[in-house]
Design a protein around this motif. Structure first.
Motif, short mmCIF file in Angstrom:
data_model
loop_
_atom_site.label_atom_id
_atom_site.label_comp_id
_atom_site.label_asym_id
_atom_site.label_seq_id
_atom_site.Cartn_x
_atom_site.Cartn_y
_atom_site.Cartn_z
N TYR A 1 -8.82 8.37 -1.91
CA TYR A 1 -7.43 7.98 -1.64
C TYR A 1 -6.82 7.11 -2.75
N PRO A 2 -7.51 6.06 -3.23
CA PRO A 2 -6.91 5.21 -4.27
C PRO A 2 -6.56 5.97 -5.54
N VAL A 3 -7.32 7.03 -5.85
CA VAL A 3 -7.05 7.81 -7.06
C VAL A 3 -5.94 8.83 -6.82
N LEU A 4 -6.05 9.56 -5.69
CA LEU A 4 -5.06 10.61 -5.39
C LEU A 4 -3.69 10.04 -5.07
N MET A 5 -3.64 8.82 -4.51
CA MET A 5 -2.36 8.18 -4.18
C MET A 5 -2.21 6.90 -4.98
N SER A 6 -2.28 7.03 -6.28
CA SER A 6 -2.10 5.88 -7.17
C SER A 6 -0.64 5.44 -7.16
N GLN A 7 -0.37 4.30 -7.78
CA GLN A 7 1.00 3.79 -7.83
C GLN A 7 1.93 4.78 -8.54
N ARG A 8 1.42 5.42 -9.57
CA ARG A 8 2.23 6.39 -10.30
C ARG A 8 2.60 7.59 -9.42
N THR B 1 0.86 -1.19 0.00
CA THR B 1 0.00 0.00 0.00
C THR B 1 0.89 1.24 0.00
N PRO B 2 0.34 2.40 -0.34
CA PRO B 2 1.17 3.62 -0.38
C PRO B 2 1.91 3.90 0.92
N MET B 3 1.23 3.77 2.07
CA MET B 3 1.87 4.09 3.33
C MET B 3 3.08 3.19 3.59
N TYR B 4 2.93 1.90 3.35
CA TYR B 4 4.03 0.98 3.60
C TYR B 4 5.11 1.09 2.53
N PHE B 5 4.74 1.50 1.32
CA PHE B 5 5.75 1.76 0.30
C PHE B 5 6.64 2.91 0.73
N GLY C 1 8.10 14.94 4.69
CA GLY C 1 7.13 15.98 4.41
C GLY C 1 6.01 15.51 3.50
N LEU C 2 6.37 14.77 2.47
CA LEU C 2 5.37 14.27 1.52
C LEU C 2 4.52 13.15 2.12
N MET C 3 5.07 12.42 3.10
CA MET C 3 4.30 11.40 3.79
C MET C 3 3.17 12.03 4.60
N ALA C 4 3.36 13.26 5.05
CA ALA C 4 2.28 13.96 5.76
C ALA C 4 1.11 14.22 4.82
N TYR C 5 1.42 14.49 3.56
CA TYR C 5 0.34 14.67 2.57
C TYR C 5 -0.42 13.36 2.37
N ASP C 6 0.30 12.24 2.37
CA ASP C 6 -0.34 10.93 2.24
C ASP C 6 -1.31 10.68 3.39
N ARG C 7 -0.88 11.03 4.62
CA ARG C 7 -1.76 10.85 5.79
C ARG C 7 -2.96 11.79 5.71
N LEU D 1 5.24 6.57 -6.85
CA LEU D 1 6.58 6.48 -7.45
C LEU D 1 7.15 7.87 -7.73
N GLN D 2 6.29 8.80 -8.14
CA GLN D 2 6.75 10.17 -8.39
C GLN D 2 7.21 10.84 -7.10
N ILE D 3 6.46 10.61 -6.00
CA ILE D 3 6.83 11.19 -4.71
C ILE D 3 8.17 10.64 -4.23
N ALA D 4 8.31 9.31 -4.27
CA ALA D 4 9.55 8.69 -3.82
C ALA D 4 10.72 9.07 -4.74
N GLY D 5 10.47 9.04 -6.05
CA GLY D 5 11.52 9.37 -7.01
C GLY D 5 12.01 10.80 -6.89
N SER D 6 11.08 11.74 -6.69
CA SER D 6 11.47 13.14 -6.56
C SER D 6 12.25 13.37 -5.27
N SER D 7 11.88 12.66 -4.19
CA SER D 7 12.62 12.78 -2.93
C SER D 7 14.06 12.32 -3.10
N TRP D 8 14.24 11.15 -3.73
CA TRP D 8 15.59 10.65 -3.99
C TRP D 8 16.36 11.57 -4.93
N ALA D 9 15.71 12.05 -5.98
CA ALA D 9 16.40 12.85 -7.00
C ALA D 9 16.90 14.17 -6.42
#
Length: 287
Positions: free
Chosen positions: A133-140, A58-62, A117-123, A143-151
């Motif tokens: 929630y399933p639409v606003l926090m889709s898999q895409r 799920t998004p939270m555990y991802f 910070g972005l995890m707070a938006y997820d909550r 991935l964009q949230i995690a990828g942008s954090s790393w980048a």
């Protein structure tokens, strides 16, 4: 980069560390190593469980798996070298090794700051807009949230590493810290570092203060939504989830902003070393 290669032939730097070999410091060092082992095993276990168990996809555990990976890399970047130096009594680090440690440290702290910070938006979306929630926090989106954090974290780390390692160091080689930390390293440069100080402050505002502002805004909205919940059980569950996130956030951002966003004239090396322990060792265990 040429200056970096030229200086790499020099012995490197001496890390004074945070512990002496007194009885009290030996106990504190043992405690830090226990925290390190808990952080190491806990984060490895969490990543493995999230990967193996389909119910945790799920998004939270991802996001938690990404946070655990960052924490795992952070403690492994700092603590093993600190432990080797303490146990061997050598206290040295090569010039290239110092640069690599700075690059990893800044990248990981920056990435974690953005991700928290972005995890707070997820909550906020999960609690305030559960049906969407399933639409606003889709898999895409995840991935964009995690990828942008790393980048952005890696970009910040590369910029600071290259800038710091291309400064001339012609005086003392003694770093009053337990790892190669940028602000401690700048004190040894025999050049004007005002431009670098400005760059460092701007990066910290973007990586720390901006995400912290997002968290405050998100949790203000979350608290309003929770207080309007009719179900007591749902209210307790929401508060439990958010309180654990807020605890980690407070320790991480509080310690990091204390180090990097206060005026230089108020910085004391002994205080900085102790506070650094919170977001380099303690927070990775608590997360």
């Amino acid at each position: 980069m040429g200056m970096w290669l030229n200086q790499s032939s020099i012995d490197g730097f001496i890390l004074l560390g945070i512990f002496s070999h007194s009885q009290t410091d030996l106990v504190l060092f043992s405690a830090v190593m226990m925290v390190f082992m808990v952080a190491l095993c806990g984060n490895v276990l969490l990543i493995s469980l999230i990967y193996i168990d389909p119910r945790l996809h799920t998004p939270m555990y991802f996001f938690l798996s990404q946070l655990s990976l960052m924490d795992l890399m952070l403690v492994c970047n700092i603590v093993p070298k600190m432990a080797v130096n303490f146990l061997s009594g050598r206290k040295s680090i090569s010039f290239v090794g110092c640069g690599i440690q700075i690059g990893f440290f800044v990248s990981l702290v920056g990435s974690e700051g953005l991700l928290l910070g972005l995890m707070a938006y997820d909550r906020y979306v999960a609690i305030s807009h559960p049906l969407h929630y399933p639409v606003l926090m889709s898999q895409r989106v995840c991935l964009q949230i995690a990828g942008s954090s790393w980048a952005f974290g890696i970009l910040d780390g590369m910029i600071q590493m290259v800038a710091a390692m291309n400064l001339p160091y012609c005086g003392s080689r003694t770093l009053d810290h337990f790892f190669c930390e940028v602000t401690a390293l700048l004190k040894l440069a025999c050049a004007n570092t005002s431009l670098f100080d400005t760059l460092l402050f701007a990066c910290c505002v973007f990586m720390l203060f901006l995400p912290f502002s997002i968290i405050v805004a998100s949790y203000a909205r979350i608290l309003g939504a929770v207080l309007h919940m009719r179900s007591v059980q749902a209210r307790k569950k929401a508060l439990a989830t958010c309180s654990s996130h807020l605890t980690a956030v407070s320790l991480f951002y509080g310690a990091a902003m204390f180090i990097y966003l206060r005026p230089k004239r108020h910085r004391v090396p002994s205080h900085d070393k102790v506070v650094s322990m919170f977001y380099t060792v303690l927070t990775p265990m608590l997360n």
